[in-house]
Scaffold this motif. Sequence first.
Motif, mmCIF file in Angstrom:
data_model
loop_
_atom_site.group_PDB
_atom_site.id
_atom_site.type_symbol
_atom_site.label_atom_id
_atom_site.label_comp_id
_atom_site.label_asym_id
_atom_site.label_seq_id
_atom_site.Cartn_x
_atom_site.Cartn_y
_atom_site.Cartn_z
ATOM 1 N N ARG B 68 -136.330 -99.691 68.317
ATOM 2 C CA ARG B 68 -135.555 -99.086 69.402
ATOM 3 C C ARG B 68 -134.283 -99.879 69.635
ATOM 4 N NH1 ARG B 68 -140.843 -97.178 68.665
ATOM 5 N NH2 ARG B 68 -141.436 -95.734 70.325
ATOM 6 N N PHE B 69 -133.190 -99.142 69.795
ATOM 7 C CA PHE B 69 -131.930 -99.788 70.157
ATOM 8 C C PHE B 69 -131.421 -99.200 71.465
ATOM 9 C CE2 PHE B 69 -127.285 -99.620 70.356
ATOM 10 C CZ PHE B 69 -127.019 -100.984 70.400
ATOM 11 N N ILE B 70 -131.090 -100.082 72.397
ATOM 12 C CA ILE B 70 -130.521 -99.643 73.674
ATOM 13 C C ILE B 70 -129.150 -100.278 73.845
ATOM 14 C CG2 ILE B 70 -130.730 -99.845 76.192
ATOM 15 C CD1 ILE B 70 -133.736 -99.628 75.878
ATOM 16 N N LEU B 71 -128.162 -99.424 74.033
ATOM 17 C CA LEU B 71 -126.835 -99.920 74.382
ATOM 18 C C LEU B 71 -126.791 -100.081 75.888
ATOM 19 C CD1 LEU B 71 -123.892 -100.537 73.344
ATOM 20 C CD2 LEU B 71 -123.343 -98.245 74.198
ATOM 21 N N SER B 72 -126.952 -101.304 76.355
ATOM 22 C CA SER B 72 -126.940 -101.495 77.807
ATOM 23 C C SER B 72 -125.524 -101.373 78.353
ATOM 24 C CB SER B 72 -127.545 -102.857 78.171
ATOM 25 O OG SER B 72 -127.800 -102.921 79.554
ATOM 26 N N LYS B 73 -124.551 -101.778 77.552
ATOM 27 C CA LYS B 73 -123.149 -101.604 77.974
ATOM 28 C C LYS B 73 -122.741 -100.177 77.598
ATOM 29 C CE LYS B 73 -119.949 -103.266 75.335
ATOM 30 N NZ LYS B 73 -118.912 -104.174 74.832
ATOM 31 N N GLY B 74 -123.241 -99.249 78.415
ATOM 32 C CA GLY B 74 -123.140 -97.827 78.077
ATOM 33 C C GLY B 74 -121.734 -97.299 77.935
ATOM 34 N N HIS B 75 -120.759 -98.043 78.462
ATOM 35 C CA HIS B 75 -119.363 -97.570 78.382
ATOM 36 C C HIS B 75 -118.839 -97.567 76.954
ATOM 37 C CE1 HIS B 75 -119.408 -101.909 79.317
ATOM 38 N NE2 HIS B 75 -118.358 -101.993 78.520
ATOM 39 N N ALA B 76 -119.497 -98.294 76.062
ATOM 40 C CA ALA B 76 -119.076 -98.292 74.659
ATOM 41 C C ALA B 76 -119.869 -97.252 73.867
ATOM 42 C CB ALA B 76 -119.236 -99.683 74.050
ATOM 43 N N GLY B 77 -120.276 -96.203 74.537
ATOM 44 C CA GLY B 77 -121.114 -95.177 73.914
ATOM 45 C C GLY B 77 -120.496 -94.527 72.683
ATOM 46 N N ALA B 78 -119.184 -94.413 72.654
ATOM 47 C CA ALA B 78 -118.541 -93.787 71.496
ATOM 48 C C ALA B 78 -118.937 -94.495 70.209
ATOM 49 C CB ALA B 78 -117.023 -93.801 71.680
ATOM 50 N N ALA B 79 -119.056 -95.808 70.294
ATOM 51 C CA ALA B 79 -119.395 -96.581 69.084
ATOM 52 C C ALA B 79 -120.816 -96.266 68.619
ATOM 53 C CB ALA B 79 -119.241 -98.072 69.365
ATOM 54 N N VAL B 80 -121.719 -96.032 69.554
ATOM 55 C CA VAL B 80 -123.094 -95.690 69.170
ATOM 56 C C VAL B 80 -123.145 -94.282 68.578
ATOM 57 C CG1 VAL B 80 -125.417 -95.247 70.057
ATOM 58 C CG2 VAL B 80 -124.176 -97.278 70.774
ATOM 59 N N TYR B 81 -122.459 -93.348 69.217
ATOM 60 C CA TYR B 81 -122.421 -91.990 68.660
ATOM 61 C C TYR B 81 -121.874 -92.025 67.229
ATOM 62 C CZ TYR B 81 -122.770 -90.368 73.579
ATOM 63 O OH TYR B 81 -123.142 -90.129 74.875
ATOM 64 N N ALA B 82 -120.801 -92.788 67.048
ATOM 65 C CA ALA B 82 -120.185 -92.868 65.720
ATOM 66 C C ALA B 82 -121.161 -93.472 64.713
ATOM 67 C CB ALA B 82 -118.907 -93.713 65.799
ATOM 68 N N HIS B 98 -116.499 -85.464 71.512
ATOM 69 C CA HIS B 98 -116.729 -86.557 72.466
ATOM 70 C C HIS B 98 -115.875 -86.417 73.722
ATOM 71 C CE1 HIS B 98 -115.953 -90.781 73.962
ATOM 72 N NE2 HIS B 98 -117.260 -90.694 74.020
ATOM 73 N N TYR B 99 -116.517 -86.493 74.865
ATOM 74 C CA TYR B 99 -115.848 -86.482 76.169
ATOM 75 C C TYR B 99 -115.060 -85.196 76.405
ATOM 76 C CZ TYR B 99 -114.303 -89.037 80.333
ATOM 77 O OH TYR B 99 -114.097 -89.460 81.622
ATOM 78 N N GLN B 100 -115.429 -84.127 75.686
ATOM 79 C CA GLN B 100 -114.809 -82.833 75.950
ATOM 80 C C GLN B 100 -115.667 -82.088 76.969
ATOM 81 O OE1 GLN B 100 -111.893 -81.867 74.146
ATOM 82 N NE2 GLN B 100 -111.980 -84.007 73.516
ATOM 83 N N ASP B 101 -115.039 -81.220 77.732
ATOM 84 C CA ASP B 101 -115.784 -80.416 78.698
ATOM 85 C C ASP B 101 -116.890 -79.638 77.979
ATOM 86 O OD1 ASP B 101 -114.114 -81.327 80.621
ATOM 87 O OD2 ASP B 101 -112.927 -79.485 80.787
ATOM 88 N N GLY B 102 -118.083 -79.704 78.526
ATOM 89 C CA GLY B 102 -119.202 -78.953 77.952
ATOM 90 C C GLY B 102 -119.927 -79.681 76.837
ATOM 91 N N SER B 103 -119.406 -80.808 76.382
ATOM 92 C CA SER B 103 -120.061 -81.556 75.309
ATOM 93 C C SER B 103 -121.184 -82.432 75.855
ATOM 94 C CB SER B 103 -119.033 -82.456 74.601
ATOM 95 O OG SER B 103 -119.692 -83.334 73.696
ATOM 96 N N ASP B 104 -122.199 -82.651 75.028
ATOM 97 C CA ASP B 104 -123.253 -83.576 75.447
ATOM 98 C C ASP B 104 -122.960 -85.011 75.010
ATOM 99 O OD1 ASP B 104 -123.697 -83.012 72.819
ATOM 100 O OD2 ASP B 104 -125.685 -82.129 73.097
ATOM 101 N N LEU B 105 -121.833 -85.230 74.341
ATOM 102 C CA LEU B 105 -121.440 -86.610 74.004
ATOM 103 C C LEU B 105 -120.593 -87.154 75.159
ATOM 104 C CD1 LEU B 105 -120.471 -86.409 70.212
ATOM 105 C CD2 LEU B 105 -122.637 -87.123 71.237
#
Lengths: 337, 277
Positions: B68-82, B98-105
Amino acid sequence: MTATATPARGVSGNILTSDTGGATRLASAPFGHALIAAGERDSRIVGLTADLGKYTDIHLFAERFPQRFFQVGMAEQNLIGIAAGLARTGWVPFTTTYCVFATRRAYDFIAIGAALGRANVKIVAGLPGLTTGYGGTHQGIEDLALMRAIPNLVVIDPCDATEMAQATAAAAAHDGPVYLRLLRGQVPVVFDPATHRFAIGAANLVRDGGDAAIISTGLMTGRALDAATTLAAEGINVAVLHLPTLKPFDHEAVLSLLARVPRVVVAENHVIHGGLASAVADAVADAGLAVRLQRIGIPDCFCESGSLPYLVRRYAMDAPSIAAAVHRVLDPRPTPG
Amino acid sequence: MVVDHPSCLGKDTRQLAKAIRLHCLRMTSTGGSSHIGSCLSIADILAVLYGRCLRVEPSQPKHPGRDRFILSKGHAGAAVYATLAECGFMPTAKLATHYQDGSDLSGHVSHKGIPGVELSTGSLGHGLGVAAGMALAAQQSGQPHRVVALLSDGECDEGSNWEAILFAAHHRLDRLLAIVDYNKIQSLDEVDKTIRLEPFTAKWEAFGWEVRRCDGHDHEAMAAAFAPSRERRPVVVIADTIKGKGVSFMEHQVLWHYRTARGEEFSAALLELEAQS
């Protein structure tokens, strides 16, 4: 609300004893025993506490299942965090602390760790409302308002030992986060275990009557029934609708009763804003019903220290105060302020 | 029953880190979101974790034996998605939403509907406690998986982390690996000017953790540092990193915690990242 008793000197109530309210039938540690029973049925159930095992009755589970019990220490944020991690790995953690520590200290963790991801975390919280004389630091007077505002969370305030046990089993069976107010130690028995059936989200019309209604939650239902008995002797027939689940809220039961009996006293062991009375008022307003409503509960203040009998009178939360409120909703004159 | 433990993905971590950085630049620029500096800071950590260390199965993101990997610094989520997209958990084309209206990213990492994300974070100080709970579950049930939580340095201001640090040491959660992205800059200023963490290594040691310190951009050093504990203790790797790593004008700059690269800044950053081997 006005004071109805002279102030007590010192604290004669003991935090370690329950308020049995003069009940004739008591049951010991209903949560602890119900959790053991749930644990026997479901090996996924584990117990955790933030250093309040004995005072939240979970020590019984710990004695029965020492390998399935984890001490987190005085760290309520981590209590919920650890539980969320266990839940996300398939376990069913029951956590215990006091209402004040769970909801005030760990609110963000309940909201994010438990509720946002629908983690299967059960938060069992002691000293709800006025069940301790220890004053504002320990009396969980606004926890229902805080918990009710969080999406995905089930919020339960049981009436008595019977319902405490049944709600524990229901929480264990429910797949999702639950906030359950705890009645601990020697707990009054109001409902007959043989006939009472608690279900999450279901109100329970425990007494019918056509003159006025009392809608109550938690231990206030015991007092509401006492008030109804007194009023019946005066020829006033009062319905008592018990709502142990604040969320999800049983709109249908509330609205069908108030459409028929549009005079209601709402009684809760909680501040009068944000809890049951607010939920009822919301439902009534949304439905466009014309209802006269009186609130019994803690006014917008932190409560004093003192013995529980004193405090219950001090904040007009006893059965006579409920009966008086029924008289007010029956009075055709406008209610002042 | 002990479940299978998937294998490591075995990827070229240099190429993976480069891809993560390029995705993050495009994602934050297109979406107009913040935290490109934080994403670039952890790109190498994520590349080494997913390329060489974590035992996960992209075709079965909920595999019970997965690490299991948890990104606790959630603000860097783009890097995890990538990272997850590059590793086959989802199509890389999805990153454009990413960060578009209606997106789940979402801007802060979300597990809702995103295969491979274990926990939604964004309120700092949450990840380590949940990771400790997961590690406790693994320990108690004898399952093989490890749990990794990646924290920011500024996040260590949050007292809840220290509750979890106490707990993990008490229970000897040797399946737990915490990594601190120690770039010495938090949201609005340097860590030392905000709330000092030093002596940081000594703090973790005093709490009973096995502490390893390494360069958070040195892949070989990290691969060694991320190895399991041999002392039945939780492990923390304090990874010395550079905020904005890989884009010269972003490196060590607090500005790029929140700023979005657009126009000439975007083009210049893209050129620098594409030029890297």
